[in-house]
Design a protein around this motif. Structure first.
Motif, PDB file in Angstrom:
ATOM      1  N   LEU A  75      50.066  17.996  15.718  1.00  0.00           N
ATOM      2  CA  LEU A  75      48.446  18.042  16.331  1.00  0.00           C
ATOM      3  C   LEU A  75      48.576  19.239  16.715  1.00  0.00           C
ATOM      4  O   LEU A  75      47.245  19.920  17.520  1.00  0.00           O
ATOM      5  N   ARG A 113      52.234  12.543   8.892  1.00  0.00           N
ATOM      6  CA  ARG A 113      51.822  11.812  10.787  1.00  0.00           C
ATOM      7  C   ARG A 113      52.048  10.555  10.406  1.00  0.00           C
ATOM      8  O   ARG A 113      52.347   9.441  11.107  1.00  0.00           O
ATOM      9  N   PHE A 120      49.778   8.354  23.546  1.00  0.00           N
ATOM     10  CA  PHE A 120      49.410   9.390  23.933  1.00  0.00           C
ATOM     11  C   PHE A 120      49.463   9.282  25.268  1.00  0.00           C
ATOM     12  O   PHE A 120      49.633   7.547  26.218  1.00  0.00           O
ATOM     13  N   ASN A 124      44.351   6.717  24.599  1.00  0.00           N
ATOM     14  CA  ASN A 124      43.264   7.139  23.276  1.00  0.00           C
ATOM     15  C   ASN A 124      43.374   5.938  22.885  1.00  0.00           C
ATOM     16  O   ASN A 124      43.352   6.204  21.431  1.00  0.00           O
ATOM     17  N   LEU A 125      42.884   4.915  23.129  1.00  0.00           N
ATOM     18  CA  LEU A 125      42.574   3.593  21.936  1.00  0.00           C
ATOM     19  C   LEU A 125      41.691   3.892  21.847  1.00  0.00           C
ATOM     20  O   LEU A 125      40.312   4.619  22.707  1.00  0.00           O
ATOM     21  N   PHE A 126      40.970   3.489  20.466  1.00  0.00           N
ATOM     22  CA  PHE A 126      39.667   3.501  20.142  1.00  0.00           C
ATOM     23  C   PHE A 126      39.179   2.491  21.009  1.00  0.00           C
ATOM     24  O   PHE A 126      38.870   1.330  21.025  1.00  0.00           O
ATOM     25  N   HIS A 128      35.841   1.147  20.743  1.00  0.00           N
ATOM     26  CA  HIS A 128      34.797   0.185  20.176  1.00  0.00           C
ATOM     27  C   HIS A 128      35.494  -0.635  18.975  1.00  0.00           C
ATOM     28  O   HIS A 128      34.913  -1.132  18.925  1.00  0.00           O
ATOM     29  N   MET A 137      43.255  -0.767  12.635  1.00  0.00           N
ATOM     30  CA  MET A 137      43.112   0.231  11.428  1.00  0.00           C
ATOM     31  C   MET A 137      43.738   1.563  10.678  1.00  0.00           C
ATOM     32  O   MET A 137      43.379   1.558   9.765  1.00  0.00           O
ATOM     33  N   ARG A 186      49.770   0.184  18.250  1.00  0.00           N
ATOM     34  CA  ARG A 186      48.836   0.588  17.014  1.00  0.00           C
ATOM     35  C   ARG A 186      49.931   1.750  16.587  1.00  0.00           C
ATOM     36  O   ARG A 186      49.929   2.165  15.142  1.00  0.00           O
TER      37      ARG A 186
ATOM     38  N   LYS B 112      38.414  14.689  22.654  1.00  0.00           N
ATOM     39  CA  LYS B 112      39.354  15.025  21.097  1.00  0.00           C
ATOM     40  C   LYS B 112      40.271  14.758  21.792  1.00  0.00           C
ATOM     41  O   LYS B 112      40.870  13.969  20.385  1.00  0.00           O
ATOM     42  N   SER B 113      40.730  13.423  22.793  1.00  0.00           N
ATOM     43  CA  SER B 113      41.596  13.070  22.519  1.00  0.00           C
ATOM     44  C   SER B 113      41.488  11.327  21.745  1.00  0.00           C
ATOM     45  O   SER B 113      42.833  10.853  21.222  1.00  0.00           O
ATOM     46  N   THR B 114      40.152  11.228  21.583  1.00  0.00           N
ATOM     47  CA  THR B 114      40.263  10.057  20.956  1.00  0.00           C
ATOM     48  C   THR B 114      40.473   9.972  19.239  1.00  0.00           C
ATOM     49  O   THR B 114      41.023   9.739  18.715  1.00  0.00           O
ATOM     50  N   GLU B 116      42.306  12.134  18.327  1.00  0.00           N
ATOM     51  CA  GLU B 116      43.368  12.952  17.890  1.00  0.00           C
ATOM     52  C   GLU B 116      44.418  11.589  17.865  1.00  0.00           C
ATOM     53  O   GLU B 116      44.618  11.186  16.883  1.00  0.00           O
ATOM     54  N   ALA B 117      44.186  10.213  18.308  1.00  0.00           N
ATOM     55  CA  ALA B 117      44.911   8.808  18.135  1.00  0.00           C
ATOM     56  C   ALA B 117      44.984   9.054  16.591  1.00  0.00           C
ATOM     57  O   ALA B 117      45.152   8.723  15.988  1.00  0.00           O
ATOM     58  N   GLY B 118      43.142   9.622  15.958  1.00  0.00           N
ATOM     59  CA  GLY B 118      42.830   8.537  14.328  1.00  0.00           C
ATOM     60  C   GLY B 118      43.647   9.617  14.119  1.00  0.00           C
ATOM     61  O   GLY B 118      44.090   9.267  12.667  1.00  0.00           O
ATOM     62  N   LEU B 119      43.813  11.068  14.303  1.00  0.00           N
ATOM     63  CA  LEU B 119      44.498  11.629  13.137  1.00  0.00           C
ATOM     64  C   LEU B 119      46.152  11.532  13.278  1.00  0.00           C
ATOM     65  O   LEU B 119      46.856  11.553  12.492  1.00  0.00           O
ATOM     66  N   ILE B 132      35.165   6.794  13.944  1.00  0.00           N
ATOM     67  CA  ILE B 132      35.201   6.966  14.999  1.00  0.00           C
ATOM     68  C   ILE B 132      34.653   7.737  15.287  1.00  0.00           C
ATOM     69  O   ILE B 132      33.621   7.535  16.841  1.00  0.00           O
TER      70      ILE B 132
END
Lengths: 283, 213
Positions: A75, A113, A120, A124-126, A128, A137, A186, B112-114, B116-119, B132
């Motif tokens: 990252l 990854r 984190f 940093n959950l999504f 929605h 996901m 997750r 950006k943190s959201t 990054e969680a996806g990445l 996202i």
């Protein structure tokens, strides 16, 4: 100061003794340097984490712990050195003699990854997606699992982190500690080889810290390879196989926690520990 | 009020033209604007600067002037477009810029943190965008987009200046015939409101549905 559960601790220590970490290296960090402009935040860092080992990184804020963790998942870019996770290079393919290192493709980086699960500080959950959708996901979109398969695994992971009844809740309907446990589930859903925890309890209310630390303890007893960045000193001592102390971009202490705490090699570490003890006594 | 009552069929027929131009304007400007906004949010410097110039130019020009330029300019380019097409093109150019700016800003407002969680779970950039950034960004964009859509609907009245027969144009005809200016324009006001109100209703519904975010 929270009461620590002595029974669990001693049990864990026994587990540790039974399974000494002599596995192959899962994470290899070799002379990694990184700078933000003029400021060098990582100064030629090298260390290894063996399979099943729990390594805890401690140190003052800004000493480079989180940056290093983010480099392991790419990252964060790094200027020199190399990082291997489960034998595969991170971010760059190794340079042939005399030539420059080459940046990996998006596919290679994405695949890498999935091997290193990251949790984190701010969950940093999504926002929605429901808890279970958050967990499903990655398996569905990245690993190509069927929805049914992913749902079953996700539900099992929710049960494991003690949130079986929260599957259909949105993150906004969960407490910080619950959100963080969903975030751990997750990351686990990708069936990672290693787990990276970046100050996962720092944003939590004190009474919610223990539930998250318990999840981490459970993972460590199951033999998960982990790197944990934390400010929880007692937890670090309990759970770590090895403690690394960061100071200004370098590792200045490295060893089993009891050894490091009993015979610190540096004054920096002594001062750091003393400050924490004072804070603990004051609190 | 019987004068207004006698003219109402005529006005409603004109209102249908207004609805058609409005629908074309809103749909086209939202599609083009969203595409531009997404491109500017994830694209390189070139596309960003092009969009910036476009938005600044459009912001500095009245929509009526744009309609005149399209109306008088298209024939010069050898395009023989009817006046309502010229007016719609001008409206689309005008509102697509605002939509693009709103969409770009909303996508960039997703933390950006959201992303990054996806990445971190191995998502690709296209998946990050579709799973996202767009769903979250569009929730943020919804209120300003609704405002823009309402303004776009009402701006179709400018098309009357270049002779497009729509609600405003027809109402002026009726007023000239009947001299009942207040009654007619009051009816027109109600008709415009009836066209715009469903947009607000729809927005309220969407916002409530996604209230959790």
């Amino acid at each position: 100061m929270r009461r620590c559960n002595r029974a669990t601790n001693s049990l864990e220590t026994m587990n540790k003794l039974k399974s000494p970490s002599v596995g192959r290296p899962m994470i290899e960090v070799r002379s990694v340097s990184k700078n933000f402009g003029e400021n060098q935040v990582l100064k030629s860092i090298s260390f290894e984490v063996k399979e099943g080992e729990v390594v805890v990184l401690i140190g003052p804020s800004g000493s480079g712990k989180s940056t290093l963790l983010r480099c392991i998942n790419y990252l964060e870019d790094f200027q020199a050195g190399e990082i291997l996770v489960d034998g595969s290079p991170v971010g760059y393919n190794p340079a042939a003699e005399g030539s420059k290192r080459t940046r990996q493709s998006e596919t290679e980086i994405a695949r890498l990854r999935t091997k290193a699960g990251m949790v984190f500080q701010n969950y940093n959950l999504f926002p929605h997606k429901t808890a279970i959708q958050n967990i499903m996901m990655g398996p569905v979109l990245v690993n190509g699992e069927s929805k049914a398969e992913a749902r079953e695994h996700a539900q099992a992971l929710l049960t494991k982190v003690g949130l079986a009844d929260k599957a259909n809740h949105l993150p906004s309907q969960l407490s910080g500690g619950q959100q963080q446990r969903v975030a751990i589930a997750r990351a686990l859903a990708m069936r990672p080889k290693v787990m990276l925890f970046d100050e996962v309890t720092s944003a939590l209310d004190p009474e919610l810290v223990d539930e998250v630390l318990k999840t981490l303890r459970d993972l460590s007893t199951e033999g998960m390879t982990m790197i944990i960045v934390t400010h929880e000193m007692q937890f670090a001592r309990d759970v770590a196989d090895r403690l690394l102390f960061f100071y200004q971009g370098s590792i200045i202490e490295d060893g089993p926690p009891n050894e490091v705490f009993a015979n610190p090699k540096t004054e920096r570490f002594q001062a750091f520990v003393k400050r924490f003890q004072n804070a603990a006594m004051a609190g | 009020m019987d004068i207004a009552f006698l003219s109402i069929n005529y006005l409603l027929k004109a209102a249908l033209v207004t609805v058609e131009i409005a629908a074309a304007t809103v749909v086209l400007s939202f599609v083009i604007g969203t595409a531009l906004g997404v491109a500017a949010a994830i694209g390189g410097r070139t596309i960003r600067s092009i969009l910036t110039v476009y938005v600044y130019v459009v912001r500095g020009v009245p929509v009526l002037v744009l309609i005149f330029i399209a109306y008088f300019g298209l024939p010069r380019l050898g395009v023989d477009a009817p006046n309502y097409v010229a007016a719609t093109i001008a409206l689309v150019i005008y509102f697509a810029a605002f939509v693009a700016d709103i969409v770009r800003g909303s996508i960039l407002a997703v933390p950006k943190s959201t992303v990054e969680a996806g990445l971190a779970i191995g998502l690709r950039w296209t998946q990050i965008l579709t799973q996202i950034q767009l769903p979250l960004g569009m929730r943020l964009a919804l209120p300003p987009l609704v405002t823009t859509a309402s303004i776009a609907v009402k701006s179709t009245s400018y098309a009357s200046i270049v002779g497009v027969w729509e609600l405003t144009y027809a109402s002026r005809e009726v007023v000239e015939r009947t001299l009942a200016a207040f009654e007619i324009f009051f009816s027109v006001m109600v008709i415009y409101f009836c066209i715009c109100y469903p947009i607000s209703l729809c927005a309220t519904y969407l916002q409530r549905r996604h209230a959790a975010v």
